[in-house]
Structures are given as C-alpha cells and as structure tokens.
Motif scaffolding. Structure first.
Motif, PDB file in Angstrom:
ATOM      1  N   UNK A  96      52.370   8.652 -30.207  1.00 13.24           N
ATOM      2  CA  UNK A  96      52.975   7.368 -29.793  1.00 13.24           C
ATOM      3  C   UNK A  96      52.583   7.041 -28.359  1.00 13.24           C
ATOM      4  N   UNK A  97      52.607   8.050 -27.496  1.00  7.01           N
ATOM      5  CA  UNK A  97      52.188   7.830 -26.103  1.00  7.01           C
ATOM      6  C   UNK A  97      50.714   7.418 -26.088  1.00  7.01           C
ATOM      7  N   UNK A  98      49.905   8.120 -26.886  1.00  2.00           N
ATOM      8  CA  UNK A  98      48.472   7.824 -26.956  1.00  2.00           C
ATOM      9  C   UNK A  98      48.213   6.391 -27.387  1.00  2.00           C
ATOM     10  N   UNK A  99      48.989   5.919 -28.372  1.00  2.00           N
ATOM     11  CA  UNK A  99      48.771   4.568 -28.911  1.00  2.00           C
ATOM     12  C   UNK A  99      49.067   3.491 -27.866  1.00  2.00           C
ATOM     13  N   UNK A 100      49.894   3.817 -26.849  1.00  2.00           N
ATOM     14  CA  UNK A 100      50.140   2.821 -25.793  1.00  2.00           C
ATOM     15  C   UNK A 100      48.905   2.682 -24.890  1.00  2.00           C
ATOM     16  N   UNK A 101      48.031   3.683 -24.938  1.00  2.88           N
ATOM     17  CA  UNK A 101      46.833   3.661 -24.079  1.00  2.88           C
ATOM     18  C   UNK A 101      45.641   3.013 -24.780  1.00  2.88           C
ATOM     19  N   UNK A 102      45.598   3.124 -26.103  1.00  6.75           N
ATOM     20  CA  UNK A 102      44.485   2.541 -26.860  1.00  6.75           C
ATOM     21  C   UNK A 102      44.652   2.864 -28.330  1.00  6.75           C
ATOM     22  N   UNK A 103      44.156   1.957 -29.186  1.00 13.03           N
ATOM     23  CA  UNK A 103      44.382   2.098 -30.622  1.00 13.03           C
ATOM     24  C   UNK A 103      43.783   3.381 -31.199  1.00 13.03           C
ATOM     25  N   UNK A 104      42.681   3.871 -30.616  1.00 13.50           N
ATOM     26  CA  UNK A 104      42.064   5.058 -31.214  1.00 13.50           C
ATOM     27  C   UNK A 104      42.357   6.351 -30.448  1.00 13.50           C
ATOM     28  N   UNK A 105      43.251   6.291 -29.442  1.00 14.08           N
ATOM     29  CA  UNK A 105      43.619   7.521 -28.731  1.00 14.08           C
ATOM     30  C   UNK A 105      44.294   8.533 -29.684  1.00 14.08           C
TER      31      UNK A 105
END
Ligand code: C5P
Length: 328
Positions: free
Chosen positions: A166-175
C-alpha cells in the motif's frame, strides 16, 4: 557517506489528554542502541518489461484500469544506502538527468516510510543508474521498492507485505510489483498482483532510442485502443503459454504502442529492426521508449545488442529473474 550522525531520541510525551497511538521511532531507537553508524546496505533493483499491456478503461481518478504481465529482468541499478536518524535525505546519482531532490522516488520512499519507521528517519543514498529513465523499464519504481525493503531490513521492521505494498502504491503504480518481481499479472492501475507461471527461458535484448517518453503523455493519447471489447486475459491460458515458452509463441501485445509508435518514428524503426532479427517475441515495454526482443540463444542476443550499441544506442542483454530486489 561515513560520518557519524547525531542521534535523536523521540521524547515520550508526558502531557495528559486522550491516549494517542504513537509510532515507535525505529530509526531513533536503532541509532540509540548501536554505538556505530549502521553499515551501509547494498541494494540491487531490477528493471521490468511488460510482456503484455491491455488498457481496459479510463478511471475517474485519472488513471487507467490495465491488465498487464510484468516480468523482472536482470538489468539492474545498484544503490548504497546508509540509514540515519537525523531526518535528512541526501542522494547522489550517477545519471545527471535524474533529480536528486524531493522529486526522486528514493527520497519519496524514505518520507513514505516515516509513519512506520519514525519521523527521524533519514538516509544517504548513492544510486548507480544502469536502467535508462523515460524508457518504460520501471527503473525509478524499482529503486523506490528497494528503499522500502532496505528500511525494513536495516531497522528490522516487521511490516506486513500488504501494508508495504500500500505504501509502495502511493509512490507509483508498479512499485508493488517490484517488491516481489518475477512474472506477475497486474490489474487495477497495475498494483493488484497475481503471480504467474515464471518465464524460465529466453534472453532479452533491450534497446532504447534517443528519446524519453513521460508515462502521463502516453496514457493521455486518445489513439490507443481500449480493450473492453476484447475478452479479458484468461489466466490459465496465459500461464500455459508462459510455461511452454519459447515452444509456444506469446500471444500478447502492448496497447500503448498504438499511441507511441505513430508519434515516435524512432520507436517504430527500432521495433521493426528487432522484428527483422526474427526473435521469439518483440514489443515496446510500458509507455516506452524502450523496446525489447526475446531470443532463445544468448550468443544471438549478444550479437544483436552489440550491433545496436555500436550505433551509440542504449542496448543491453538481460535474463528474466524471479525477484526484483536483492539486499546485501
Ligand atoms: O503511477 P505512476 O506514477 O507510475 O503513473 C504515472 C502516470 O501514468 C499517471 O499519473 C497517469 O497519468 C498514468 N497512468 C495511468 N494509468 C495507469 C498507470 C499510470 O493513466 N494504470
């Protein structure tokens, strides 16, 4: 890198009032426990290609609902990261075209980890770039995922994988994909993942023309075909094709090619040239500008890549990987 940093210990508030849940400042606690500056971590972050990319519909939040097959490959960046507890973020990058301030995804990844790692979390990072940017290879997203995992490893944080995604998705769709790597189906804006049959064979030649394409530009073009009228990906059939590859051909396409190829003749030309080498498969990756071809034999891939490199283009040979991030 190297100088010891001042340690900040977050004070426990003695103030009366309603009990609020305070985040344990793991960065400060780790610094207080260890008498030395923590050893730097060496993070390797892979690139990805999209084996398939279909666009289902435009969403109200400005993104597009997609159905894509991600594949991580061993073309990789190397990041040295030293975690600190001075809330400072410093970045050095070998690629001068990449910003090293708040716009850098590694910077944003550290900030995004503060709610779990503590407000004093800081980092010094040195990014050795081998993945070209503006290429659809997910270099920045992979870097961000590598930093999220490095913070967890360095501070021994036990963050649930779903929370990290979830944290990754705030940084970019493919994180979120890069937190795993391998062969994955991505739905939603690319962040809803299903593992697929891993691609075991094939050698990739990745070539990038002298042009970079911003992802928002590609998605804003009205010229790509929405896929809603086509049957959605059949997971079982796609897995069976992947398992038999290269004996069975990949029946995939990248829908963004319809927008990018007419506008960027250099991309069109490289795709044609790659196809004329008779690979098992060739496609643009993500929103471009990089294109790739898959060959069965490594010496053939090396020979093709060398010819592109001799013309001064970025060209690299890479193999599929099962993971996208390695931390030492
Ligand atoms: O999520 P990310 O930062 O990689 O997306 C960059 C841009 O690409 C978005 O702002 C949006 O314009 C476009 N995009 C999209 N649909 C997606 C992924 C990206 O429209 N599924």
């Amino acid at each position: 890198m190297g100088k010891p940093v001042p340690r900040i210990r977050e004070a426990v508030s003695p103030r009366p009032g309603p009990r609020v849940h305070r985040v344990r400042d793991a960065a400060a606690t780790a610094a207080a426990k260890s008498p030395h500056t923590p050893a730097p971590l060496h993070v390797t972050t892979c690139a990805k290609v999209n084996l398939s990319l279909e666009i289902i519909r435009r969403r109200e939040d400005g993104y597009h609902e997609i159905e894509t097959i991600f594949q991580s490959i061993d073309l990789a960046d190397a990041i040295e990261i030293e975690l600190t507890s001075d809330a400072r973020i410093e970045i050095e990058c070998t690629d001068a075209s990449i910003p090293t301030d708040e716009r850098n995804l590694c910077h944003r990844a550290i900030v995004a980890m503060r709610p779990v790692a503590g407000a004093s979390l800081g980092a010094r990072m040195r990014i050795e770039k081998r993945i070209p940017s503006g290429a659809g290879l997910g270099g920045g997203s992979g870097n961000a995922a590598g930093i999220l995992l490095a913070v967890c490893r360095g501070l021994r944080l036990d963050v649930a994988p779903e929370k990290l995604a979830r944290i990754g998705a705030t940084l970019g769709s493919d994180v979120p994909f890069f937190l795993h790597g391998g062969t994955m189906l991505g739905r939603g804006r690319g962040e809803l993942l299903t593992p697929m049959e891993p691609l075991k064979q094939g050698v990739f030649v990745v070539v990038k023309p002298d042009v970079s394409i911003p992802t928002p530009w590609a998605y804003a073009q009205p010229t790509f075909g929405l896929t809603s009228h086509r049957p959605r990906l059949n997971l079982r059939a796609a897995n069976s094709v992947l398992a038999r590859f290269p004996r069975s051909a990949l029946p995939f396409r990248n829908a963004l090619e319809a927008a990018v190829v007419p506008a960027f003749p250099a991309v069109a030309r490289l795709l044609e040239e790659l196809l004329s080498e008779q690979p098992c498969f060739a496609s643009m990756t993500g929103s471009g500008s990089a294109v790739y071809a898959i060959f069965t034999h490594e010496d053939r891939a090396v020979e093709v890549a060398r010819r592109f490199a001799q013309r001064g283009l970025f060209a690299s040979v890479a193999k599929p990987t099962r993971q996208a991030i390695e931390i030492r």
